[in-house]
Write a protein that holds these residues in place. Structure first.
Motif, mmCIF file in Angstrom:
data_model
loop_
_atom_site.group_PDB
_atom_site.id
_atom_site.type_symbol
_atom_site.label_atom_id
_atom_site.label_comp_id
_atom_site.label_asym_id
_atom_site.label_seq_id
_atom_site.Cartn_x
_atom_site.Cartn_y
_atom_site.Cartn_z
ATOM 1 N N LEU A 19 0.812 -1.215 0.000
ATOM 2 C CA LEU A 19 0.000 0.000 0.000
ATOM 3 C C LEU A 19 0.848 1.268 0.000
ATOM 4 C CD1 LEU A 19 -2.750 1.342 0.051
ATOM 5 C CD2 LEU A 19 -2.769 1.054 2.548
ATOM 6 N N PRO A 20 1.854 1.415 0.871
ATOM 7 C CA PRO A 20 2.659 2.650 0.838
ATOM 8 C C PRO A 20 3.350 2.873 -0.506
ATOM 9 C CG PRO A 20 2.993 1.498 2.911
ATOM 10 C CD PRO A 20 2.226 0.573 2.031
ATOM 11 N N ALA A 21 3.858 1.797 -1.121
ATOM 12 C CA ALA A 21 4.526 1.943 -2.417
ATOM 13 C C ALA A 21 3.535 2.387 -3.492
ATOM 14 C CB ALA A 21 5.191 0.630 -2.819
ATOM 15 N N ALA A 22 2.336 1.821 -3.460
ATOM 16 C CA ALA A 22 1.316 2.219 -4.436
ATOM 17 C C ALA A 22 0.914 3.673 -4.233
ATOM 18 C CB ALA A 22 0.104 1.305 -4.319
ATOM 19 N N GLN A 23 0.799 4.096 -2.976
ATOM 20 C CA GLN A 23 0.453 5.495 -2.703
ATOM 21 C C GLN A 23 1.537 6.437 -3.210
ATOM 22 O OE1 GLN A 23 -0.190 4.918 1.552
ATOM 23 N NE2 GLN A 23 -2.344 5.448 1.296
ATOM 24 N N ASP A 24 2.779 6.073 -3.025
ATOM 25 C CA ASP A 24 3.883 6.908 -3.517
ATOM 26 C C ASP A 24 3.803 7.067 -5.030
ATOM 27 O OD1 ASP A 24 4.831 7.246 -0.963
ATOM 28 O OD2 ASP A 24 6.415 5.733 -1.131
ATOM 29 N N PHE A 25 3.583 5.966 -5.733
ATOM 30 C CA PHE A 25 3.567 6.002 -7.193
ATOM 31 C C PHE A 25 2.380 6.817 -7.707
ATOM 32 C CE2 PHE A 25 1.981 4.307 -11.225
ATOM 33 C CZ PHE A 25 3.094 4.453 -12.037
ATOM 34 N N TYR A 26 1.184 6.487 -7.258
ATOM 35 C CA TYR A 26 0.001 7.162 -7.795
ATOM 36 C C TYR A 26 -0.111 8.602 -7.301
ATOM 37 C CZ TYR A 26 -1.487 2.827 -9.931
ATOM 38 O OH TYR A 26 -1.542 1.704 -10.730
ATOM 39 N N GLY A 27 0.435 8.884 -6.139
ATOM 40 C CA GLY A 27 0.480 10.265 -5.691
ATOM 41 C C GLY A 27 1.352 11.107 -6.595
ATOM 42 N N ALA A 28 2.500 10.538 -7.016
ATOM 43 C CA ALA A 28 3.418 11.276 -7.880
ATOM 44 C C ALA A 28 2.868 11.416 -9.294
ATOM 45 C CB ALA A 28 4.774 10.563 -7.918
ATOM 46 N N VAL A 29 2.242 10.372 -9.816
ATOM 47 C CA VAL A 29 1.792 10.378 -11.210
ATOM 48 C C VAL A 29 0.486 11.149 -11.382
ATOM 49 C CG1 VAL A 29 0.988 8.913 -13.110
ATOM 50 C CG2 VAL A 29 2.974 8.222 -11.759
ATOM 51 N N LEU A 30 -0.456 10.966 -10.445
ATOM 52 C CA LEU A 30 -1.798 11.508 -10.621
ATOM 53 C C LEU A 30 -2.144 12.620 -9.641
ATOM 54 C CD1 LEU A 30 -3.614 8.115 -11.279
ATOM 55 C CD2 LEU A 30 -3.075 9.873 -12.959
ATOM 56 N N GLY A 31 -1.225 12.942 -8.736
ATOM 57 C CA GLY A 31 -1.483 14.012 -7.784
ATOM 58 C C GLY A 31 -2.513 13.663 -6.730
ATOM 59 N N TRP A 32 -2.694 12.375 -6.464
ATOM 60 C CA TRP A 32 -3.677 11.952 -5.483
ATOM 61 C C TRP A 32 -3.160 12.139 -4.062
ATOM 62 C CZ3 TRP A 32 -5.141 6.507 -7.801
ATOM 63 C CH2 TRP A 32 -5.924 6.696 -8.964
ATOM 64 N N LEU A 214 -0.153 15.377 -19.965
ATOM 65 C CA LEU A 214 0.169 13.987 -20.264
ATOM 66 C C LEU A 214 1.672 13.745 -20.288
ATOM 67 C CD1 LEU A 214 -1.243 11.315 -20.907
ATOM 68 C CD2 LEU A 214 -1.131 11.916 -23.335
ATOM 69 N N ASP A 215 2.440 14.686 -20.804
ATOM 70 C CA ASP A 215 3.894 14.518 -20.851
ATOM 71 C C ASP A 215 4.477 14.469 -19.437
ATOM 72 O OD1 ASP A 215 3.940 14.472 -23.615
ATOM 73 O OD2 ASP A 215 4.237 16.636 -23.785
ATOM 74 N N ALA A 216 3.999 15.350 -18.556
ATOM 75 C CA ALA A 216 4.502 15.355 -17.185
ATOM 76 C C ALA A 216 4.118 14.072 -16.459
ATOM 77 C CB ALA A 216 3.957 16.571 -16.439
ATOM 78 N N ALA A 217 2.914 13.580 -16.705
ATOM 79 C CA ALA A 217 2.481 12.340 -16.067
ATOM 80 C C ALA A 217 3.320 11.165 -16.554
ATOM 81 C CB ALA A 217 1.005 12.100 -16.348
ATOM 82 N N GLN A 218 3.626 11.140 -17.848
ATOM 83 C CA GLN A 218 4.474 10.074 -18.371
ATOM 84 C C GLN A 218 5.862 10.122 -17.749
ATOM 85 O OE1 GLN A 218 4.861 9.989 -22.634
ATOM 86 N NE2 GLN A 218 6.531 8.507 -22.603
ATOM 87 N N ALA A 219 6.411 11.312 -17.597
ATOM 88 C CA ALA A 219 7.720 11.441 -16.966
ATOM 89 C C ALA A 219 7.683 10.940 -15.530
ATOM 90 C CB ALA A 219 8.175 12.901 -17.012
ATOM 91 N N ALA A 220 6.595 11.218 -14.811
ATOM 92 C CA ALA A 220 6.472 10.756 -13.430
ATOM 93 C C ALA A 220 6.353 9.241 -13.373
ATOM 94 C CB ALA A 220 5.259 11.414 -12.774
ATOM 95 N N VAL A 221 5.636 8.641 -14.330
ATOM 96 C CA VAL A 221 5.542 7.178 -14.392
ATOM 97 C C VAL A 221 6.933 6.568 -14.486
ATOM 98 C CG1 VAL A 221 4.846 5.241 -15.867
ATOM 99 C CG2 VAL A 221 3.217 7.070 -15.375
ATOM 100 N N LEU A 222 7.735 7.058 -15.412
ATOM 101 C CA LEU A 222 9.077 6.506 -15.624
ATOM 102 C C LEU A 222 10.000 6.787 -14.446
ATOM 103 C CD1 LEU A 222 9.503 7.484 -19.397
ATOM 104 C CD2 LEU A 222 8.770 5.287 -18.435
ATOM 105 N N ALA A 223 9.867 7.967 -13.841
ATOM 106 C CA ALA A 223 10.737 8.329 -12.722
ATOM 107 C C ALA A 223 10.426 7.533 -11.468
ATOM 108 C CB ALA A 223 10.600 9.821 -12.428
#
Length: 270
Positions: A19-32, A214-223
């Motif tokens: 759960l913490p890892a998923a929150q880190d990822f989706y928080g960074a990519v989607l601003g949740w 979309l470009d910023a979100a893609q960069a966050a996915v990869l980062a």
């Protein structure tokens, strides 16, 4: 739960491992941002601009299932829905399972193998999915949208006045599902390969999340450990991008058509 949501998408949920890892990822990519859910320590509700968007539960390992996003549809009675799924040839994988404080859920696959869930219980009054400014959108990729609509129509009681069902319309080879006049899902016909390594060719409910850039979100996915997968759009199309999170969870990023909607009026616990 009110009867007027029966048959409509009522929630999106990620079955994660950490759960913490998923929150880190989706928080960074989607601003949740996230808040605890009343289901327990292994669950969280994701919010965007004060509006609940999805749930994340660290349950993939418990149920021995892949990390995946699931679209849930509201039903009056989970047991009856499960019986209808089996009666029309679908497969029930899990449930119905009881979740506090009184909800019940089941996971199933349709005739082509696309996974979905049914939910009996309270739904969030300010949660929404659909075209336009909603934070999320769902669509089914399947071999024949008309056949799929017959399956889901029976299972979810679409166009059933007694059940308060949704409205269904047919537009060429596409089925549009509407709730209270708003398009909330589409069923699309297309080439299907059940064992294809390319996810866009497998039958599935495709979960989309809107982003401002979309470009910023893609960069966050990869980062943050995710990756981009091949998509089925024509070369040069820039409307959306299909990606996997670090654990393999598949979802699609869509360019938001305009600014964020006004903040929500508050949330309820689920």
């Amino acid at each position: 739960m009110t009867r007027d949501v029966v048959g409509a998408p009522c929630w999106l949920s990620l079955m994660a491992r950490d759960l913490p890892a998923a929150q880190d990822f989706y928080g960074a990519v989607l601003g949740w941002s996230f808040r605890p859910a009343s289901l327990g320590r292994g669950f969280a509700v994701a919010e965007l601009n004060g509006v609940p968007v999805a749930g994340i539960g660290a349950v993939a390992s418990d149920f021995a299932v892949p990390v995946a996003w699931t679209t849930y549809f509201a039903v009056d009675d989970a047991d009856s829905a499960v019986a209808r799924i089996r009666a029309v040839g679908g497969t029930v994988g899990i449930g119905p399972v009881t979740f506090p404080p009184g909800g019940r859920a089941a996971l199933a696959t349709d005739l082509e193998g696309a996974s979905f869930g049914v939910w009996e219980g309270r739904v969030l009054s300010d949660w929404r999915v659909g075209e336009g400014h909603a934070p999320a959108w769902v669509e089914l990729h399947t071999k024949n949208a008309f056949d799929a609509a017959l399956f889901y129509g029976r299972v979810l009681e679409w166009a059933d006045d007694d059940a308060g069902g949704c409205e269904v319309s047919y537009e060429q080879d596409q089925v549009v599902l509407r709730h209270d006049g708003q398009a909330v899902a589409r069923l699309n016909s297309g080439p299907v390969e059940n064992s294809s390594p390319r996810p866009q060719l497998r039958p599935r409910w495709r979960v989309h999340f809107m982003v401002a850039d979309l470009d910023a979100a893609q960069a966050a996915v990869l980062a943050h450990g995710g990756r981009v997968v091949a998509d089925d759009l024509p070369s040069g199309a820039t409307e959306h991008l299909t990606v996997r999170d670090p654990d393999g969870g598949l979802f699609t990023l869509d360019q938001r058509p305009g600014p964020l909607p006004p903040p929500g009026r508050g949330t309820q616990h689920v």
